[in-house]
Design an enzyme around this catalytic site. Structure first.
Site, PDB file in Angstrom:
ATOM      1  N   ALA A 174       0.821  -1.215   0.000  1.00 36.20           N
ATOM      2  CA  ALA A 174       0.000   0.000   0.000  1.00 36.20           C
ATOM      3  C   ALA A 174       0.853   1.263   0.000  1.00 36.20           C
ATOM      4  O   ALA A 174       1.215   1.778  -1.054  1.00 36.20           O
ATOM      5  CB  ALA A 174      -0.961  -0.016   1.198  1.00 36.20           C
ATOM      6  N   CYS A 175       1.211   1.770   1.184  1.00 34.67           N
ATOM      7  CA  CYS A 175       1.838   3.090   1.258  1.00 34.67           C
ATOM      8  C   CYS A 175       3.204   3.150   0.594  1.00 34.67           C
ATOM      9  O   CYS A 175       3.541   4.142  -0.049  1.00 34.67           O
ATOM     10  CB  CYS A 175       1.922   3.532   2.712  1.00 34.67           C
ATOM     11  N   VAL A 176       4.012   2.090   0.733  1.00 33.52           N
ATOM     12  CA  VAL A 176       5.312   2.076   0.069  1.00 33.52           C
ATOM     13  C   VAL A 176       5.131   2.004  -1.438  1.00 33.52           C
ATOM     14  O   VAL A 176       5.742   2.766  -2.198  1.00 33.52           O
ATOM     15  CB  VAL A 176       6.172   0.897   0.570  1.00 33.52           C
ATOM     16  N   THR A 179       3.752   5.258  -2.883  1.00 38.96           N
ATOM     17  CA  THR A 179       4.780   6.296  -2.865  1.00 38.96           C
ATOM     18  C   THR A 179       5.755   6.111  -4.021  1.00 38.96           C
ATOM     19  O   THR A 179       6.144   7.078  -4.700  1.00 38.96           O
ATOM     20  CB  THR A 179       5.531   6.271  -1.519  1.00 38.96           C
TER      21      THR A 179
END
Length: 241
Positions: A174-176, A179
């Site tokens: 998700a966040c990695v 990004t």
């Protein structure tokens, strides 16, 4: 999962990666973006709610304690010794009532428990003390998965002449990942640091790093990234311009 289950999962994933690699190579994927001349470290959500036990967001503790945190410590040492920018990213919400008529959570709380990361409880969203920011490093608060979405990150990086981001943190799926995808879309050379990326779900790190390496950035080990950071000295803002 038991060690036996994990080994079997790794075996199956490696078989799938080998087959997928052939397809990717035949079709022109898996190219290299390469390291640039002005790197920055972007650490995603390595805050207590993710790095310490007891929170719904808690990630694999064995990997966190034995790989991710030690890997981050090596990267931070190299960045600090050579004058490379460091951005610590975390996530928290001011309005955590899911039934409130107005919220800073968007609709994400309908999918995941973002309401447990309360801005009022600083200990939850504070960066893990083992890799705590020092003077001159920036802590960025985000509300979405990507560290770029709706934040000042791209502007800060460009203002400091950064062309390469070394991305660490959680979660791989998700966040990695978001990004990294937004980073390359915004024109930065994106490097995923292999041992410094984690998740909650078995197999998620391996699969996402394989797919990222094929399409969105280069995957390098901590040691390779440390060697790169040590090979190039950080520039002053004036020099970068």
């Amino acid at each position: 999962m038991s060690d036996v289950d994990n080994k079997e999962l790794d075996r199956m994933l490696n078989e799938a990666f080998a087959a997928a690699s052939e397809i990717y190579k035949q079709r022109g994927f898996q190219r290299r973006v390469g390291f640039g001349k002005r790197p920055a470290l972007v650490s995603v959500d390595l805050a207590n709610a993710w790095t310490r036990p007891g929170n719904p967001f808690t990630c694999d503790q064995e990997k966190m304690d034995n790989e991710i945190i030690p890997g981050m410590q090596k990267l931070l040492e190299a960045c600090r010794a050579n004058g490379h920018p460091v951005i610590h990213v975390t996530t928290a919400y001011e309005i955590t009532d899911r039934n409130a008529p107005f919220t800073d959570m968007g609709l994400w709380h309908n999918k995941i428990p973002v309401d447990v990361v309360d801005l009022a409880n600083k200990d939850l969203w504070a960066i893990d003390s083992r890799i705590a920011p020092v003077e001159g490093e920036y802590t960025l608060l985000k509300k979405r998965a990507s560290s770029f979405h709706g934040t000042e990150l791209a502007g800060i990086l460009r203002a400091n002449g950064v062309d390469t981001i070394l991305v660490t943190g959680v979660t791989a799926c998700a966040c990695v990942r978001q990004t990294i995808c937004d980073g390359i879309a915004d024109g930065f050379r994106t490097i995923a640091v292999k041992e410094a990326i984690g998740d909650r779900v078995p197999g998620a790190v391996a699969w996402n790093l394989f797919d990222i390496d094929a399409k969105f950035g280069d995957v390098h080990t901590v040691d390779e990234c440390v060697a790169y950071l040590n090979s190039i000295k950080g520039e002053t803002r004036a020099a970068a311009e």
